[in-house]
Write a protein that holds these residues in place. Structure first.
Motif, PDB file in Angstrom:
ATOM      1  N   HIS A  48       0.822  -1.212   0.000  1.00  0.00           N
ATOM      2  CA  HIS A  48       0.000   0.000   0.000  1.00  0.00           C
ATOM      3  C   HIS A  48       0.857   1.263   0.000  1.00  0.00           C
ATOM      4  CE1 HIS A  48      -3.763   1.977  -0.130  1.00  0.00           C
ATOM      5  NE2 HIS A  48      -3.548   2.654   0.974  1.00  0.00           N
ATOM      6  N   GLU A 110      -7.623   4.316   6.036  1.00  0.00           N
ATOM      7  CA  GLU A 110      -8.297   3.960   4.774  1.00  0.00           C
ATOM      8  C   GLU A 110      -9.700   4.547   4.725  1.00  0.00           C
ATOM      9  OE1 GLU A 110      -6.629   2.966   2.282  1.00  0.00           O
ATOM     10  OE2 GLU A 110      -4.944   2.731   3.641  1.00  0.00           O
ATOM     11  N   GLU A 113      -9.562   8.127   3.859  1.00  0.00           N
ATOM     12  CA  GLU A 113      -9.259   8.310   2.439  1.00  0.00           C
ATOM     13  C   GLU A 113     -10.466   7.962   1.564  1.00  0.00           C
ATOM     14  OE1 GLU A 113      -4.727   7.692   1.436  1.00  0.00           O
ATOM     15  OE2 GLU A 113      -5.530   5.906   2.417  1.00  0.00           O
ATOM     16  N   GLU A 143      -7.974   2.272  -2.458  1.00  0.00           N
ATOM     17  CA  GLU A 143      -8.177   2.456  -1.003  1.00  0.00           C
ATOM     18  C   GLU A 143      -9.191   1.428  -0.493  1.00  0.00           C
ATOM     19  OE1 GLU A 143      -5.986   4.301  -0.053  1.00  0.00           O
ATOM     20  OE2 GLU A 143      -5.941   6.298  -0.922  1.00  0.00           O
TER      21      GLU A 143
HETATM   22 FE   LIG Z   1      -4.685   4.366   1.611  1.00  0.00          FE
END
Ligand SMILES: [Fe+2]
Ligand SMILES: [Fe+2]
Length: 174
Positions: A48, A110, A113, A143
């Motif tokens: 990631h 996450e 995002e 994401e």
């Molecule tokens: Fe991310």
């Protein structure tokens, strides 16, 4: 700074915020990966990180398409999320518990995002910029996948191992 008198201005404002958030993550994720014990989790975080670098360059493309210079507007939310993660990782913990803490912190990131990219992708549509919407949509997709992967890792046993460790420890002290 420009006044937020139009959706376009607000859009640029949000992109600057996200640019700051992603840049903060490129610095924080290597430290998080180093703290992970499970090889699968370490891998997920490292992969990631590579995607996050892509997210930074996609945002630079967005700035370019908007005719704007890439500018950071400090994302205080990401700063806070990273600070919380750092604080919890400073605590003494079993490797299993630390991995569970990493997953929890990473999923908060996450979700932040996902919320942000979901919004700006919609706004790109509203201001009639399908080219920009495509770029933001690609990142949103990554994401969401990263979030699902973290859920799978948690379900695959990291959380259970942490719970088992606690039970074992309790037995030893009784
Ligand atoms: Fe991310
Ligand atoms: Fe990202």
């Amino acid at each position: 700074m420009e006044k937020l008198n139009s959706l376009k201005n607000l859009f640029v404002h949000e992109i600057q915020d996200l640019y700051s958030a992603e840049l903060q993550l490129t610095k924080a994720l290597p430290k998080v990966a180093a703290k992970a014990t499970s090889p699968e989790l370490k891998n997920a975080v490292e992969e990631h990180l590579a995607q996050t670098e892509e997210h930074v360059s996609r945002l630079e493309q967005v700035f370019h398409l908007l005719g704007e210079e890439p500018t950071e507007l400090t994302c205080k939310a990401m700063k806070g999320l990273i600070k919380e993660a750092k604080d919890i990782l400073k605590e003494e913990a079993s490797p299993e518990t630390r991995d569970a803490a990493i997953i929890a912190a990473a999923q908060k990131v996450e979700h932040y995002e996902i919320a942000s990219y979901g919004t700006v992708a919609k706004w790109a549509d509203v201001i009639g910029r399908n080219d920009i919407k495509q770029l933001l949509g690609q990142t949103l997709d990554e994401e969401e996948k990263a979030d699902r992967r973290l859920s799978e890792l948690a379900e695959a046993g990291i959380n259970q191992r942490a719970a088992a460790y606690r039970a074992e420890e309790k037995e030893l002290t009784e």
